[in-house]
Design a protein around this motif. Sequence first.
Motif, mmCIF file in Angstrom:
data_model
loop_
_atom_site.group_PDB
_atom_site.id
_atom_site.type_symbol
_atom_site.label_atom_id
_atom_site.label_comp_id
_atom_site.label_asym_id
_atom_site.label_seq_id
_atom_site.Cartn_x
_atom_site.Cartn_y
_atom_site.Cartn_z
ATOM 1 N N ASP A 1 21.377 28.357 143.281
ATOM 2 C CA ASP A 1 21.788 27.867 144.589
ATOM 3 C C ASP A 1 21.183 26.480 144.793
ATOM 4 O OD1 ASP A 1 22.803 27.695 147.118
ATOM 5 O OD2 ASP A 1 21.437 29.150 148.017
ATOM 6 N N SER A 2 22.026 25.496 145.097
ATOM 7 C CA SER A 2 21.561 24.123 145.303
ATOM 8 C C SER A 2 22.034 23.633 146.659
ATOM 9 C CB SER A 2 22.099 23.214 144.190
ATOM 10 O OG SER A 2 21.757 21.866 144.430
ATOM 11 N N LYS B 1 21.864 20.528 149.787
ATOM 12 C CA LYS B 1 21.581 19.148 150.170
ATOM 13 C C LYS B 1 21.863 19.025 151.655
ATOM 14 C CE LYS B 1 22.906 14.344 149.218
ATOM 15 N NZ LYS B 1 23.759 13.448 148.405
ATOM 16 N N GLU C 1 16.922 17.634 149.192
ATOM 17 C CA GLU C 1 17.650 18.504 148.279
ATOM 18 C C GLU C 1 16.697 19.571 147.790
ATOM 19 O OE1 GLU C 1 19.932 16.645 145.204
ATOM 20 O OE2 GLU C 1 20.257 14.829 146.383
ATOM 21 N N GLU D 1 16.577 23.515 145.323
ATOM 22 C CA GLU D 1 17.257 24.485 144.476
ATOM 23 C C GLU D 1 16.471 25.786 144.444
ATOM 24 O OE1 GLU D 1 17.802 22.844 140.612
ATOM 25 O OE2 GLU D 1 19.473 21.555 141.219
ATOM 26 N N ILE E 1 15.846 29.553 147.879
ATOM 27 C CA ILE E 1 15.429 28.186 148.201
ATOM 28 C C ILE E 1 14.272 28.218 149.195
ATOM 29 C CG2 ILE E 1 16.104 26.058 149.377
ATOM 30 C CD1 ILE E 1 18.839 26.328 148.190
ATOM 31 N N LYS F 1 26.327 23.009 149.940
ATOM 32 C CA LYS F 1 25.780 23.890 148.920
ATOM 33 C C LYS F 1 26.698 23.953 147.712
ATOM 34 C CE LYS F 1 22.566 27.183 150.866
ATOM 35 N NZ LYS F 1 22.109 28.552 150.640
ATOM 36 N N GLN G 1 26.906 26.440 144.266
ATOM 37 C CA GLN G 1 26.371 27.652 143.662
ATOM 38 C C GLN G 1 27.123 27.964 142.374
ATOM 39 O OE1 GLN G 1 26.914 30.526 146.801
ATOM 40 N NE2 GLN G 1 24.896 30.157 147.675
#
Length: 201
Positions: free
Chosen positions: A40-41, A43, A53, A55, A85, A190, A192
């Motif tokens: 999962d990222s 920003k 940001e 992750e 996160i 996001k 993913q």
Amino acid sequence: MIKTTLAAGTVLASVLAASPAAAQLFAPSGPRVELQAGLDSAKANSDFGAEYEAEGGYIAIGAGYDVSLGVVALGIDVEAGKSGIEDSVVFEEDGVVYDSVLTNTSDLYIGGRLTVPVATLGDVYVKAGLTRLENELDLIIDDGDTQIREIVTDDENGYRIGAGGRYYIGRGAFIGGEYRYADYDSDIEKHQIVGTLGISF
């Protein structure tokens, strides 16, 4: 005339021979459940102009139902996930220091799916729907004399789009992978990437 008839017969025989193989490519139908795990990222732009940001891992349980229309299937998806996160944002305003730590995020989703079989044991799909983040923040407010600590919850609504594929490994069980992008109200984006393990009934 004879040659033309023979040629037409040969073409027809070829089509008839190929049609059973093509007929096997039916879109899936019925209920399904799956386990998802991946990356999962996120920003985001904070209310105070700071950009960050982060992750973390992601794990979720998904379920759905598909209705076959022959060569394609229309379906519905629901999903409840948890993001790993953890991020911290510190800022100061009018001499007061705010230290906010993101400790817990839930991700809920509901949407539609279009599935197309590409092999007797595999299919690909695209999806789109609504998603809701439920963030839990550990907030510390320090004005130099007094320090206040509290847990603050923040809900964000948005949309998600994605695409993926599945390979059936037997008795309705399947493995797969999926990418999705989500955009939320307060400038949160996001990305993913998840692997899936599930079963169709």
